[in-house]
Design an enzyme around this catalytic site. Structure first.
Site, PDB file in Angstrom:
ATOM      1  N   SER A  15      -0.906 -12.988  -5.404  1.00 13.78           N
ATOM      2  CA  SER A  15      -0.655 -11.645  -5.518  1.00 13.78           C
ATOM      3  C   SER A  15      -1.713 -10.901  -6.322  1.00 13.78           C
ATOM      4  O   SER A  15      -0.869 -10.051  -7.104  1.00 13.78           O
ATOM      5  CB  SER A  15       0.895 -11.495  -5.898  1.00 13.78           C
ATOM      6  OG  SER A  15       1.682 -12.181  -5.010  1.00 13.78           O
ATOM      7  N   GLY A  19      -6.637  -8.764  -1.083  1.00 19.18           N
ATOM      8  CA  GLY A  19      -6.784  -7.777   0.141  1.00 19.18           C
ATOM      9  C   GLY A  19      -7.470  -6.424  -0.186  1.00 19.18           C
ATOM     10  O   GLY A  19      -8.273  -5.827   0.558  1.00 19.18           O
ATOM     11  N   LYS A 189      -7.618 -14.008 -22.045  1.00 16.96           N
ATOM     12  CA  LYS A 189      -7.945 -15.393 -21.891  1.00 16.96           C
ATOM     13  C   LYS A 189      -8.708 -15.805 -20.785  1.00 16.96           C
ATOM     14  O   LYS A 189      -8.305 -15.401 -19.591  1.00 16.96           O
ATOM     15  CB  LYS A 189      -6.421 -16.085 -22.027  1.00 16.96           C
ATOM     16  CG  LYS A 189      -5.678 -16.366 -23.218  1.00 16.96           C
ATOM     17  CD  LYS A 189      -6.428 -17.185 -24.295  1.00 16.96           C
ATOM     18  CE  LYS A 189      -6.025 -17.188 -25.575  1.00 16.96           C
ATOM     19  NZ  LYS A 189      -6.727 -17.606 -26.745  1.00 16.96           N
ATOM     20  N   LYS A 225     -19.356 -14.636 -21.660  1.00 18.40           N
ATOM     21  CA  LYS A 225     -18.771 -15.950 -21.852  1.00 18.40           C
ATOM     22  C   LYS A 225     -18.674 -16.494 -20.400  1.00 18.40           C
ATOM     23  O   LYS A 225     -18.925 -17.673 -20.162  1.00 18.40           O
ATOM     24  CB  LYS A 225     -17.682 -16.011 -22.861  1.00 18.40           C
ATOM     25  CG  LYS A 225     -17.092 -17.071 -22.915  1.00 18.40           C
ATOM     26  CD  LYS A 225     -15.812 -16.988 -23.948  1.00 18.40           C
ATOM     27  CE  LYS A 225     -15.030 -18.120 -23.900  1.00 18.40           C
ATOM     28  NZ  LYS A 225     -13.731 -17.615 -24.768  1.00 18.40           N
ATOM     29  N   CYS A 383      11.725   2.794  15.861  1.00 16.50           N
ATOM     30  CA  CYS A 383      12.099   1.477  16.614  1.00 16.50           C
ATOM     31  C   CYS A 383      13.669   1.216  16.587  1.00 16.50           C
ATOM     32  O   CYS A 383      14.214   1.849  17.386  1.00 16.50           O
ATOM     33  CB  CYS A 383      11.329   0.426  16.338  1.00 16.50           C
ATOM     34  SG  CYS A 383      10.980  -0.883  17.560  1.00 16.50           S
ATOM     35  N   LEU A 384      13.842   0.334  15.834  1.00 18.50           N
ATOM     36  CA  LEU A 384      15.331   0.031  15.765  1.00 18.50           C
ATOM     37  C   LEU A 384      16.191   1.311  15.335  1.00 18.50           C
ATOM     38  O   LEU A 384      17.118   1.363  15.538  1.00 18.50           O
ATOM     39  CB  LEU A 384      15.646  -1.107  14.659  1.00 18.50           C
ATOM     40  CG  LEU A 384      17.180  -1.793  14.660  1.00 18.50           C
ATOM     41  CD1 LEU A 384      17.662  -2.037  16.112  1.00 18.50           C
ATOM     42  CD2 LEU A 384      17.425  -2.748  13.562  1.00 18.50           C
ATOM     43  N   GLN A 387      16.462   3.203  18.100  1.00 16.67           N
ATOM     44  CA  GLN A 387      17.756   2.830  19.075  1.00 16.67           C
ATOM     45  C   GLN A 387      19.102   3.149  18.564  1.00 16.67           C
ATOM     46  O   GLN A 387      20.081   3.222  19.366  1.00 16.67           O
ATOM     47  CB  GLN A 387      17.518   1.207  19.160  1.00 16.67           C
ATOM     48  CG  GLN A 387      16.067   0.721  19.863  1.00 16.67           C
ATOM     49  CD  GLN A 387      15.970  -0.792  19.755  1.00 16.67           C
ATOM     50  OE1 GLN A 387      16.462  -1.451  19.462  1.00 16.67           O
ATOM     51  NE2 GLN A 387      14.599  -1.023  20.585  1.00 16.67           N
ATOM     52  N   HIS A 509       5.889   2.504  16.737  1.00  8.85           N
ATOM     53  CA  HIS A 509       5.456   2.391  15.387  1.00  8.85           C
ATOM     54  C   HIS A 509       4.508   3.273  14.780  1.00  8.85           C
ATOM     55  O   HIS A 509       3.463   2.762  14.533  1.00  8.85           O
ATOM     56  CB  HIS A 509       5.326   0.926  14.833  1.00  8.85           C
ATOM     57  CG  HIS A 509       6.487   0.294  14.909  1.00  8.85           C
ATOM     58  ND1 HIS A 509       7.297  -0.349  13.924  1.00  8.85           N
ATOM     59  CD2 HIS A 509       7.165  -0.603  16.066  1.00  8.85           C
ATOM     60  CE1 HIS A 509       8.265  -0.953  14.218  1.00  8.85           C
ATOM     61  NE2 HIS A 509       8.373  -1.311  15.370  1.00  8.85           N
ATOM     62  N   GLU A 511       3.709   4.263  11.719  1.00  2.31           N
ATOM     63  CA  GLU A 511       3.224   3.712  10.371  1.00  2.31           C
ATOM     64  C   GLU A 511       2.013   2.848  10.530  1.00  2.31           C
ATOM     65  O   GLU A 511       1.273   3.006   9.661  1.00  2.31           O
ATOM     66  CB  GLU A 511       4.419   3.277   9.874  1.00  2.31           C
ATOM     67  CG  GLU A 511       4.844   1.945  10.254  1.00  2.31           C
ATOM     68  CD  GLU A 511       5.770   1.837  11.275  1.00  2.31           C
ATOM     69  OE1 GLU A 511       6.026   2.636  11.961  1.00  2.31           O
ATOM     70  OE2 GLU A 511       6.515   0.585  11.316  1.00  2.31           O
TER      71      GLU A 511
HETATM   72  N1  GLN Z   1      15.063  -5.088  17.517  1.00  2.50           N
HETATM   73  C1  GLN Z   1      14.810  -4.229  18.303  1.00  2.50           C
HETATM   74  C2  GLN Z   1      13.984  -4.621  19.463  1.00  2.50           C
HETATM   75  O1  GLN Z   1      13.596  -5.815  19.572  1.00  2.50           O
HETATM   76  C3  GLN Z   1      13.816  -3.368  17.510  1.00  2.50           C
HETATM   77  C4  GLN Z   1      12.511  -3.816  17.177  1.00  2.50           C
HETATM   78  C5  GLN Z   1      11.960  -3.139  15.751  1.00  2.50           C
HETATM   79  O2  GLN Z   1      12.607  -2.337  15.083  1.00  2.50           O
HETATM   80  N2  GLN Z   1      10.656  -3.429  15.493  1.00  2.50           N
HETATM   81  O3  GLN Z   1      13.990  -3.990  20.393  1.00  2.50           O
END
Ligand code: GLN
Length: 536
Positions: A15, A19, A189, A225, A383-384, A387, A509, A511
């Protein structure tokens, strides 16, 4: 020119931000006009991180071509603004899988298959793969884990072999370490760094450059050093002081001359000036916000910052685009209910409901969405999160009390979210979701269309369940709009509530594609809506 290779290893502790250092170096080289890519080699046995719980290694980052990868690839894309792919993330599991599959095919002609040379050959082949495409001048390879781990030995051995197989000026190695400050002694150190470099040298790799993470400035004597004891040229001990933003690190590394040392090591004497105007412009906005806006991220992995890495970064980008600081408040969906929702979400100017899997914390997400919908608070579901917005609408607007996703309630009488048809015969869990970029057509006149300003977009996916279109007509009649759909399959990708100031949710997504220089438009619009809500 033939591609050149930079290897980044880490020592002393995990950590340390390998990256970020790799991505910052890549950014500097790119800003000087080189075509650069970064790849990550992870020493664990999973074929990819797709099956890992976010608590293990943080978010699973999805590439355009549908690879489920380490979150460092997200940093690579955000810093460079170029897409990575399946080839940019390789695990020990994938290496062994290839070698064992070849063994079963009889490809080794009766030979004993061993770590050296067979596993190391496969590692080397993959380390050189992107360089051989002709698309890149410089390939940076980050090796996960810390030197000295049993698991990372074959990777270090592969680097050792490449160092003498390739021309001397084709390879540069960087070792990232920690130089701790002992407050009691009032001293920095260097011993852990010396030991870590010795360990690497034992394995036959002598680093060209050492990058030291530290809280305090490294003076000339300490640098000298370390250079002497670690066998690197003076000037090749680089400090990486804690920075106020990860996007500051390329500028810090420029000041330290990291990229110039790397180019010298690679035999490049003359190189163009670094052009970092856009990054500097972004940082200027980041460091000088005109206001603060409070946004809730409702999810169940909130204990671990890295679990929602790309979402958090998207807010950093979108905040800067709106000249404000987005203060993200993590809200644990498991602890959210009708009794406390007002207290928890009342002070928020925007509510984002995060992606996720499984039943834990699901009802809290529904409560958050109902609150946003009925109180006119800007809402963004991913996504979820999308849904659950459909579930919430079905329950509270259509009146189907048991509406649910079949992911958690397979026997519901109102399966408004259901398994995608092509998932019905899939049992294996690894790499079998609907993954990667797909087209989405946006309906003119909708919020989604006005945000993107175009008819056709492409965003990335990672899901098995979808909006059950049998309910679409009924939901649209009740005020929900499917504003984005897949042009081939009709799958609902975006929903919104035209009556609400800002209520938008996506199956994809967004993001994953946000960068400081190209902030994601939905995040930008959501933050703008939150600012407006706050003012009102
Ligand atoms: N669990 C949900 C699905 O499989 C949503 C997946 C998610 O949020 N990436 O469709």
């Amino acid at each position: 020119m033939d591609a050149k290779y930079v290897f980044v290893t880490g020592g002393v502790a995990s950590s340390l931000g390998k990256g970020i250092i790799a991505a910052s170096l890549a950014k500097l080289l790119q800003s000087r006009g080189y075509r650069v890519t970064i790849q990550k080699f992870d020493p664990y046995i999973n074929i990819d991180p797709g099956t890992l719980n976010p608590y293990e290694h943080g978010e699973c980052y999805v590439t355009e071509d549908g690879a489920e990868t380490d979150l460092d690839l997200g940093h690579y894309e955000r810093f460079l603004g170029v897409h990575t792919s399946q080839a940019n993330n390789v695990t020990t599991g994938r290496i062994y899988h290839t070698v064992i599959t070849k063994e079963r095919e009889g490809a080794y002609l009766g030979k004993t298959v061993q770590i050296v040379p067979h596993i190391t050959d496969e590692i080397k082949r993959r380390m050189l793969l992107l360089g051989k495409t002709g698309d890149y001048d410089i390939v940076i390879t980050e090796v996960g884990g810390t030197v000295g781990d049993m698991e990372s030995q074959p990777f270090v051995e592969a680097i050792r072999q490449l160092q003498w197989e390739l021309p001397e000026e084709a390879v540069c190695t960087i070792h990232l370490t920690l130089v701790p400050y002992l407050a009691a002694a009032g001293e920095l150190k260097t011993t852990p760094t010396q030991h870590s470099v010795q360990m690497l040298q034992h394995a036959g790799v002598s680093p060209d450059i050492i990058v030291c993470r530290s809280e305090k400035e490294l003076g000339a004597d300490i640098r000298n050093k370390m250079a002497r004891f670690c066998n690197v040229k003076p000037g090749c001990v680089i400090q990486s002081i804690d920075a106020p933003s990860i996007y500051q690190v390329p500028l810090n590394m420029l000041e330290e001359g990291l990229d110039q040392k790397v180019l010298q090591c690679l035999g490049v004497g003359i190189y163009p000036e670094a052009n970092l105007a856009k990054l500097k412009d972004f940082l200027c906005r980041l460091y000088n916000p005109q206001s603060v806006v409070d946004v809730a991220v409702v999810g169940k992995y909130v204990e671990l910052q890295d679990a929602y890495k790309s979402i958090l970064e998207s807010f950093v980008h979108a905040g800067a685009a709106n000249h404000c600081k987005v203060k993200v408040h993590y809200v644990h969906s498991e602890h959210l209910d009708k009794g406390n929702v007002e207290e928890v979400l009342g002070p928020m100017a925007g509510i984002l409901v995060a992606p996720g899997f499984g039943e834990r914390g699901l009802e809290g997400k529904v409560v958050a969405i109902e609150y946003a919908r009925t109180h006119g608070v800007p809402f963004f579901g991913i996504c979820l999160g999308m849904q659950m917005a459909v579930v919430e609408f079905a329950r509270n607007v259509l009146g189907y009390a048991d509406a649910a996703s079949t992911e958690v309630h397979p026997d519901t009488t109102h399966p408004v979210i259901d398994l995608m048809e092509d998932q019905k015969n899939t049992t294996a869990k690894g790499g079998t979701m609907r993954l990667g970029a797909y087209d989405c057509t946006l309906l003119p006149g909708t919020l989604a269309h006005s945000i993107y300003g175009q008819d056709l977009i492409r965003e990335r996916h990672r899901h098995r369940y979808e909006f059950n279109s049998e309910y679409l007509a009924e939901m649209e009649a009740a005020g929900l709009k499917a504003s984005g759909r897949n042009p081939q399959t009709g799958l609902v990708e975006v929903i919104e509530l035209p009556e609400h100031p800002f209520f938008l949710a996506t199956q994809f997504h967004p993001e994953y594609k946000s960068t400081p220089e190209r902030p994601q438009p939905i995040f930008v619009a959501f933050v703008a809506a939150a600012l407006k809500y706050k003012k009102a």
